[in-house]
Scaffold this motif. Sequence first.
Motif, PDB file in Angstrom:
ATOM      1  N   VAL A 137       0.851  -1.194   0.000  1.00 40.47           N
ATOM      2  CA  VAL A 137       0.000   0.000   0.000  1.00 40.47           C
ATOM      3  C   VAL A 137       0.889   1.248   0.000  1.00 40.47           C
ATOM      4  O   VAL A 137       0.678   2.188  -0.780  1.00 40.47           O
ATOM      5  CB  VAL A 137      -0.946   0.006   1.221  1.00 40.47           C
ATOM      6  N   ALA A 138       1.871   1.251   0.881  1.00 47.12           N
ATOM      7  CA  ALA A 138       2.811   2.374   0.932  1.00 47.12           C
ATOM      8  C   ALA A 138       3.608   2.471  -0.362  1.00 47.12           C
ATOM      9  O   ALA A 138       3.846   3.573  -0.876  1.00 47.12           O
ATOM     10  CB  ALA A 138       3.750   2.206   2.122  1.00 47.12           C
ATOM     11  N   GLY A 139       4.012   1.331  -0.893  1.00 48.12           N
ATOM     12  CA  GLY A 139       4.783   1.328  -2.136  1.00 48.12           C
ATOM     13  C   GLY A 139       4.014   1.923  -3.302  1.00 48.12           C
ATOM     14  O   GLY A 139       4.569   2.670  -4.109  1.00 48.12           O
ATOM     15  N   ASP A 140       2.733   1.610  -3.393  1.00 48.00           N
ATOM     16  CA  ASP A 140       1.901   2.192  -4.451  1.00 48.00           C
ATOM     17  C   ASP A 140       1.822   3.708  -4.323  1.00 48.00           C
ATOM     18  O   ASP A 140       1.778   4.433  -5.320  1.00 48.00           O
ATOM     19  CB  ASP A 140       0.486   1.611  -4.383  1.00 48.00           C
ATOM     20  N   ALA A 141       1.785   4.188  -3.093  1.00 46.04           N
ATOM     21  CA  ALA A 141       1.659   5.624  -2.859  1.00 46.04           C
ATOM     22  C   ALA A 141       2.955   6.377  -3.119  1.00 46.04           C
ATOM     23  O   ALA A 141       2.929   7.533  -3.551  1.00 46.04           O
ATOM     24  CB  ALA A 141       1.195   5.869  -1.422  1.00 46.04           C
ATOM     25  N   ILE A 142       4.086   5.730  -2.896  1.00 46.87           N
ATOM     26  CA  ILE A 142       5.376   6.425  -2.911  1.00 46.87           C
ATOM     27  C   ILE A 142       6.159   6.248  -4.209  1.00 46.87           C
ATOM     28  O   ILE A 142       6.716   7.207  -4.753  1.00 46.87           O
ATOM     29  CB  ILE A 142       6.230   5.944  -1.721  1.00 46.87           C
ATOM     30  N   MET A 143       6.218   5.023  -4.735  1.00 52.00           N
ATOM     31  CA  MET A 143       7.161   4.736  -5.810  1.00 52.00           C
ATOM     32  C   MET A 143       6.929   5.506  -7.107  1.00 52.00           C
ATOM     33  O   MET A 143       7.910   5.882  -7.777  1.00 52.00           O
ATOM     34  CB  MET A 143       7.191   3.233  -6.092  1.00 52.00           C
TER      35      MET A 143
END
Length: 267
Positions: free
Chosen positions: A119-125
């Motif tokens: 979830v965090a990866g989708d938001a940040i990458m």
Amino acid sequence: MQFFPSFSVFLKIGSLEIHYYALCIITGALIAYELGQYRFKKLGYARNILSDYFFALLLLGIIGARIWYVIFMWNELYAANPMEIFAVWHGGLAIQGGIFAGLIYSAYFFKKHEIPFLVAGDAIMPGVLIAQALGRWGNFFNHEAYGSAVSLKFLQSLHLPQFIIKNMYIENAYHHPTFLYESVGNVIVFLVIILLVRHFSRKNGTQFFSYFIGYGIVRFFVEGMRTDSLMLGPLRIAQVISLIFIAVGIVGMIYVYKKGTPRSDFS
């Protein structure tokens, strides 16, 4: 105080110099941070979470990128003058090392805060691609990350601004502006993820793994044109890592498709 004292320096205050290289990296990081904050807000997370994450990530990312570069350029640049390791303003950050450091720290941080990693990866990458795109302009101002020699006519055929053409004349020859190729390629991958992948994907992790596929493809082909690649024997290490990124992205996409969790912010 003196603005633009040289092509690579943005501001000079006494003996203190602020290089475009640092300015590009910091600006790109701040844009990526704000894009991440926008996505985190939509997910319902407090702003301070990403703030706490960002500053440590930026420092560790720069350290990781520097260590990666120093490892592969030790004999050429640092064995005889180890103190040069700390002169980051002279250039020499290998972004793939920064990505590895960032991923390790991210896994720790988001587990600690009980936020699903994908979830965090989708938001940040996706925002990381914009940071990388701007970072390549830092290479331009440092006269780094350029390709093999080309003719002036070739550069003019690309319809580039004159200041780019002029500053691609390095060591008595014009060169491929590979910094620009990668910068544009990263922006295109960012747009594909934001406008297409994000719009149609319904599971967490799709955007995260799309980053590795898209960035891996761009870097692999651009790296093949560069004259200053970090080498591991006969292999360009960035191309090897790019192939690994692509493979990880594909395997990750298959995993997400089969076992991924539904996105809560799908619209």
